[in-house]
Design an enzyme around this catalytic site. Structure first.
Site, mmCIF file in Angstrom:
data_model
loop_
_atom_site.group_PDB
_atom_site.id
_atom_site.type_symbol
_atom_site.label_atom_id
_atom_site.label_comp_id
_atom_site.label_asym_id
_atom_site.label_seq_id
_atom_site.Cartn_x
_atom_site.Cartn_y
_atom_site.Cartn_z
ATOM 1 N N HIS A 52 -1.483 -0.669 2.602
ATOM 2 C CA HIS A 52 -0.808 -0.551 1.588
ATOM 3 C C HIS A 52 0.729 -1.319 2.569
ATOM 4 O O HIS A 52 0.388 -0.736 3.725
ATOM 5 C CB HIS A 52 0.086 0.594 1.041
ATOM 6 C CG HIS A 52 -1.257 1.302 -0.188
ATOM 7 N ND1 HIS A 52 -0.971 2.100 -1.437
ATOM 8 C CD2 HIS A 52 -2.351 0.493 -0.487
ATOM 9 C CE1 HIS A 52 -1.606 2.679 -1.860
ATOM 10 N NE2 HIS A 52 -2.797 1.232 -1.534
ATOM 11 N N GLU A 54 3.268 0.318 3.059
ATOM 12 C CA GLU A 54 3.620 1.039 4.068
ATOM 13 C C GLU A 54 3.211 0.951 5.881
ATOM 14 O O GLU A 54 3.328 1.306 6.533
ATOM 15 C CB GLU A 54 4.497 2.554 3.483
ATOM 16 C CG GLU A 54 5.155 1.959 2.238
ATOM 17 C CD GLU A 54 4.421 2.030 0.640
ATOM 18 O OE1 GLU A 54 3.667 0.938 0.536
ATOM 19 O OE2 GLU A 54 4.987 2.230 0.014
#
Ligand SMILES: [Zn+2]
Length: 155
Positions: A52, A54
């Site tokens: 992901h 992040e």
């Protein structure tokens, strides 16, 4: 830079990632107003369900700064971090998390962020995927080994 300017950068990274064939998510790690690292969703490109934006940004920031702790840093995301990414941010010990779109926007786009938050709010007995504790020989052996190492690096 203001939160708004940083969020605009994260959103722009997410839009660019879509143009490149990736998922619609972008994130930055910022320290003292400077962008330390940028991440975009790389799940399909790298066959990694944990890639992901992040997480990618946190990994890149740690490499750039030579540390596994991002205290003093802010995680800026184009979308509300999912439970995986929120936990990653907590493990990284960031000072703050700021995001633009929310879990409801992500759900409308077909992503499970909200579904997972809803799942965590339910008792595990109601989950479709069993998550159960079972008997083992010595379940605390790893912690005993850890506690006996005076040279351990706490994190
Ligand atoms: Zn995530």
């Amino acid at each position: 830079m203001t939160d708004r300017a940083l969020l605009d950068l994260a959103v722009a990274a997410a839009v660019e990632n879509v143009a490149a064939g990736g998922g619609p998510f972008g994130a930055l790690v910022v320290r003292d107003g400077e962008v330390v690292a940028t991440g975009v969703n790389r799940v399909t490109a790298t066959l990694d369900p944990t890639a992901h934006a992040e997480v990618v940004a946190i990994r890149a920031a740690c490499r750039a700064l030579g540390t596994f702790k991002l205290d003093g840093c802010v995680l800026v995301s184009s979308c509300e971090p999912c439970p995986l990414c929120l936990a990653a941010a907590l493990w990284a010990r960031v000072d703050r998390v700021v995001y633009a779109a929310d879990r409801h926007d992500a759900a409308e786009a077909g992503f499970d962020d909200r579904a997972f938050y809803d799942l965590f709010a339910k008792p595990r007995e109601e989950w479709e995927v069993p998550v159960v504790q079972a008997e083992a020989g010595d379940r605390v052996a790893p912690f005993t080994a850890w506690a006996s190492r005076p040279d351990r690096v706490e994190y």
